[in-house]
Design a protein around this motif. Structure first.
Motif, PDB file in Angstrom:
ATOM      1  N   MET A  73       0.828  -1.199   0.000  1.00  0.00           N
ATOM      2  CA  MET A  73       0.000   0.000   0.000  1.00  0.00           C
ATOM      3  C   MET A  73       0.862   1.248   0.000  1.00  0.00           C
ATOM      4  SD  MET A  73      -3.242  -0.765   2.536  1.00  0.00           S
ATOM      5  CE  MET A  73      -3.933   0.868   2.156  1.00  0.00           C
ATOM      6  N   ASP A  74       0.397   2.254  -0.713  1.00  0.00           N
ATOM      7  CA  ASP A  74       1.073   3.550  -0.717  1.00  0.00           C
ATOM      8  C   ASP A  74       0.052   4.609  -1.103  1.00  0.00           C
ATOM      9  OD1 ASP A  74       3.275   5.315  -0.494  1.00  0.00           O
ATOM     10  OD2 ASP A  74       3.494   5.325  -2.675  1.00  0.00           O
ATOM     11  N   GLY A  75       0.037   5.696  -0.337  1.00  0.00           N
ATOM     12  CA  GLY A  75      -0.861   6.800  -0.667  1.00  0.00           C
ATOM     13  C   GLY A  75      -2.324   6.439  -0.654  1.00  0.00           C
ATOM     14  N   GLY A  76      -2.712   5.509   0.225  1.00  0.00           N
ATOM     15  CA  GLY A  76      -4.115   5.156   0.338  1.00  0.00           C
ATOM     16  C   GLY A  76      -4.627   4.189  -0.703  1.00  0.00           C
ATOM     17  N   ARG A  77      -3.718   3.608  -1.461  1.00  0.00           N
ATOM     18  CA  ARG A  77      -4.118   2.650  -2.500  1.00  0.00           C
ATOM     19  C   ARG A  77      -3.294   1.369  -2.391  1.00  0.00           C
ATOM     20  NH1 ARG A  77      -4.303   7.657  -5.399  1.00  0.00           N
ATOM     21  NH2 ARG A  77      -6.373   8.028  -6.314  1.00  0.00           N
ATOM     22  N   ILE A  78      -3.846   0.280  -2.886  1.00  0.00           N
ATOM     23  CA  ILE A  78      -3.072  -0.954  -3.041  1.00  0.00           C
ATOM     24  C   ILE A  78      -2.377  -0.875  -4.390  1.00  0.00           C
ATOM     25  CG2 ILE A  78      -3.165  -3.459  -3.286  1.00  0.00           C
ATOM     26  CD1 ILE A  78      -5.472  -3.484  -1.320  1.00  0.00           C
ATOM     27  N   VAL A  79      -1.064  -0.743  -4.338  1.00  0.00           N
ATOM     28  CA  VAL A  79      -0.278  -0.538  -5.552  1.00  0.00           C
ATOM     29  C   VAL A  79      -0.106  -1.856  -6.299  1.00  0.00           C
ATOM     30  CG1 VAL A  79       1.973   0.196  -6.446  1.00  0.00           C
ATOM     31  CG2 VAL A  79       0.903   1.446  -4.556  1.00  0.00           C
TER      32      VAL A  79
END
Length: 256
Positions: free
Chosen positions: A219-225
């Motif tokens: 996860m990064d920046g509120g998203r699942i990358v």
């Protein structure tokens, strides 16, 4: 066991979760990794409705969490109904959150007695079985202040298991521990994974994610990358952001 669809969470103007889609099968161990502030802990807290979501939906074992759907709209459940749902979802935090005025045994039987209305005999027997499982049966009558951090976290895991949850959530359970105490807690968690407990684990312990996880989600920046098997995400990440994050962890004790 867990289904999240387009989940959004805001604190004021700051959007912390930006459309999370996630599936976790029964018996699966999902490890959430990523930098601090990426939304991992918030996602866990939304799954058991410690935090309200602003959009989307989360289901656990086919039941909508925290809300009732009527006429295509979601209405928040009464706190009593939310507590009933939470009783089926165990959660272990960074800090142990044990009741300092109660013994280890009393910590374990409190919720089964007063939430599930179990008999004292039944709650006591299960508590002792769980303490034996986490290697702390001899500490049943000790107080938390007389335990090491690793022992307290193992008690916290046993306390969550005492409610016989269908799902366990772990929010960086080793982050507050001295390095030499980490392995004893991860050992208990590995045992749960081997026994088929459904688990979502927020962790920076890459060795645990690699060995015990069925899947890893970055996860990064509120998203699942990206998400996939540990051998893919941890060894052959596809996203530049994932590669940069993992590169910073190489060589960290117990994490590489």
């Amino acid at each position: 066991m867990v289904s999240a669809r387009d989940v959004h969470k805001r604190y004021g103007r700051e959007e912390v979760l930006k459309g999370i889609d996630l599936e976790v099968a029964a018996g699966e161990v999902l490890c959430l990794i990523g930098p601090s502030g990426s939304g991992k802990s918030t996602l866990l807290r939304c799954i058991n409705h410690l935090e309200q979501i602003n959009a989307g939906r989360i289901e656990v074992d086919g039941e909508l969490v925290g809300y009732r759907e009527r006429g295509g709209r979601l209405y928040e459940l009464h706190e009593r109904e939310v507590c009933r749902q939470r009783a089926c979802i165990g959660m272990v935090f960074q800090r142990f959150n044990l009741f300092a005025h109660q013994t280890v045994l009393q910590n374990l039987i409190e919720a089964p007695l007063h939430v599930k209305r179990e008999s004292k005999t039944e709650a006591h027997e299960r508590a002792m079985t769980l303490l034996q499982r986490v290697g702390l049966a001899e500490k049943a009558h000790a107080y938390p202040s007389h335990l090491s951090g690793g022992q307290q976290q193992r008690v916290a895991i046993a306390r969550a298991l005492a409610m016989q949850p269908k799902l366990m959530l772990f929010d960086e359970p080793t982050s507050a521990l001295d390095p030499e105490l980490v392995d004893e807690v991860l050992g208990v968690m590995r045992g749960l994974a081997e026994d088929g407990m459904t688990m979502i684990v927020v962790t920076h312990e890459m060795a645990f994610a690699r060995d015990a996880g069925d899947r890893v989600a970055f996860m990064d920046g509120g998203r699942i990358v990206e998400a996939g098997a540990p051998s893919d995400v941890l060894v052959r990440p596809q996203h530049d952001r994932t590669r940069a994050f993992l590169a910073r962890l190489i060589g960290a004790p117990g994490r590489a």
